[in-house]
Write a protein that holds these residues in place. Sequence first.
Motif, mmCIF file in Angstrom:
data_model
loop_
_atom_site.group_PDB
_atom_site.id
_atom_site.type_symbol
_atom_site.label_atom_id
_atom_site.label_comp_id
_atom_site.label_asym_id
_atom_site.label_seq_id
_atom_site.Cartn_x
_atom_site.Cartn_y
_atom_site.Cartn_z
ATOM 1 N N ALA A 197 0.817 -1.227 0.000
ATOM 2 C CA ALA A 197 0.000 0.000 0.000
ATOM 3 C C ALA A 197 0.843 1.266 0.000
ATOM 4 O O ALA A 197 0.575 2.209 -0.748
ATOM 5 N N GLY B 297 2.236 6.258 -4.325
ATOM 6 C CA GLY B 297 0.851 6.722 -4.206
ATOM 7 C C GLY B 297 0.678 7.678 -3.036
ATOM 8 O O GLY B 297 -0.048 8.670 -3.140
ATOM 9 N N TYR C 239 4.042 3.768 -13.175
ATOM 10 C CA TYR C 239 4.663 3.794 -11.845
ATOM 11 C C TYR C 239 6.188 3.667 -11.966
ATOM 12 O O TYR C 239 6.937 4.308 -11.239
ATOM 13 N N PHE D 18 -6.136 3.443 -5.377
ATOM 14 C CA PHE D 18 -4.725 3.321 -5.757
ATOM 15 C C PHE D 18 -3.865 3.146 -4.516
ATOM 16 O O PHE D 18 -3.010 2.268 -4.436
ATOM 17 N N SER D 19 -4.123 3.997 -3.525
ATOM 18 C CA SER D 19 -3.271 3.997 -2.347
ATOM 19 C C SER D 19 -3.393 2.704 -1.552
ATOM 20 O O SER D 19 -2.422 2.234 -0.959
ATOM 21 N N SER E 270 -4.003 -0.179 -2.858
ATOM 22 C CA SER E 270 -3.755 -1.287 -3.818
ATOM 23 C C SER E 270 -5.007 -2.139 -3.962
ATOM 24 O O SER E 270 -4.970 -3.368 -3.907
ATOM 25 N N THR F 274 -4.570 -7.542 -5.970
ATOM 26 C CA THR F 274 -3.283 -7.613 -5.270
ATOM 27 C C THR F 274 -3.479 -8.075 -3.828
ATOM 28 O O THR F 274 -2.826 -8.996 -3.341
HETATM 29 N N1 PFF Z 1 -0.601 1.351 -3.314
HETATM 30 C C1 PFF Z 1 0.578 1.673 -4.073
HETATM 31 C C2 PFF Z 1 1.008 3.074 -3.735
HETATM 32 O O1 PFF Z 1 0.262 3.802 -3.081
HETATM 33 O O2 PFF Z 1 2.089 3.461 -4.140
HETATM 34 C C3 PFF Z 1 0.332 1.504 -5.547
HETATM 35 C C4 PFF Z 1 -0.218 0.170 -5.933
HETATM 36 C C5 PFF Z 1 0.442 -1.000 -5.547
HETATM 37 C C6 PFF Z 1 -1.389 0.089 -6.656
HETATM 38 C C7 PFF Z 1 -0.069 -2.243 -5.900
HETATM 39 C C8 PFF Z 1 -1.916 -1.143 -7.009
HETATM 40 C C9 PFF Z 1 -1.243 -2.295 -6.617
HETATM 41 F F1 PFF Z 1 -1.722 -3.452 -6.947
#
Ligand code: PFF
Length: 450
Positions: free
Chosen positions: A24, A28, A106, A227-228, A230, A235
């Motif tokens: 997580a 992000g 990313y 997003f934050s 995940s 995932t």
């Molecule tokens: N949650 C991660 C971040 O905030 O940087 C981004 C992320 C990781 C999004 C894994 C989706 C995922 F499957």
Amino acid sequence: MLQNDNRAQFSTRLGVIATTVGSAVGLGNIWRFPYEAGTHGGGAFLITYLCFIFAFGIPILCAEFMIGRGTHSNIFGAFRQLRSSGKWHWVGYIGIVASIMILSFYSVVAGWTLEYLYQSITGALNLNSQEAYHAQFQQFSTHPWRPLLWTILFLIVNFVIVIRGVQKGIERMSNIMMPILFLILIIFCVNSLLMPGAKEGLEFLFSPDFSKIDSSVMVSAMGQAFFSLSLGLGTMMTYASYFSKETHIVKSATITACLDTTVAILSGVIIFPAVFTFGVSPTQGPALVFEVLPNIFNQLPGGSLWSILFFFLLFIASLSSTISMSEVSIAYFTEEKKMSRNKATILNTAIALIFGTLCALSFNCLDNITIAGMTIFSIFDYVSSNILLPAGGMFISFFAGWLLDRSFIHNQLTNNGSVKVRVTKAIIFSLKYVAPTGIILVFLSSLKLI
Ligand code: PFF
């Protein structure tokens, strides 16, 4: 941990939290949150984001955890096991497309982190004005090959770790690094709070102007929440397939979400006082933190050391996130398509290399390719975060709320009745009504249909 087919389990509660937080917490929180908050009204964005984290995020995280642990399977296998008829495994395809799109853009930003780590080491970040930091980033991001080189390098590092199945090592490393990252963020916060622009910065972030909450703020805040955390692409479901019988799902989801949100807020508290002190516009977009942070570090005693430490930690945080998102398509290729892990990892990286190249070049030679004013990079970011993840989350919540057996949910949330969970009803209520309808309403309002 993840490459084992015998499905090793996390042995400790800390192991569970460290791994989910490792996925997580990443760019992000530290890069995306401040720039999204900056372009969407600061406080108005933060309050909307927090509502989405608590109303949708935590319940859907619980749903991914329940489904993953209950089926010991990736997103495809999980839906097939729970609902052999129907087309639910299609949600898995959304997850794969989203994970590859995210990995592509990313990696570009993770590449910027590497460049800034390199520049911190060579002393190239010791500049004397905010304009100089702005020019520095512009020069770098529009350079014909430098950003591309770093993107490729980052993807290679990710590839080597994933293909050799040494996630364990990286996870152990990130277990040590994450608390250090947390600590230095707190030190930077204190420093920012002492800046002349602190009051203005905090007001910008914490006092919401509710009239600014429109559909674009809602779509972005919702996308940022998914997003934050995940969330919405499988995932967390994959990670949960390694949870033990004793893992407390609700507690783990809540702790993960709270830690993740705290890091995002800390990042905002570091950036915005500096933004107002240095006279930067908060609406800079993706460049924001890369233009502001080096100037903050430069003014600290022992500047380059802070900067080296910070960009290194951010690189590790990004890596633990990209490892987790790579696992979505790799699990599909290996478990559903029966490919070897090596082939699956090569395929995943090759696709990300192609799209990552397009994203990296969209700051220079491909910057004229735009749709609705967005470059390739922004399209990848917008479509994956603001559309695909919430759509995936909507299906997952609908599935959990309406189609999952009540006893399955109950057993998962209470570990077969051995722990007391007071919020079971609230979680089911959100999964059934609040999250799916809320997500649809936000989509409809952004399409100007309501
Ligand atoms: N949650 C991660 C971040 O905030 O940087 C981004 C992320 C990781 C999004 C894994 C989706 C995922 F499957």
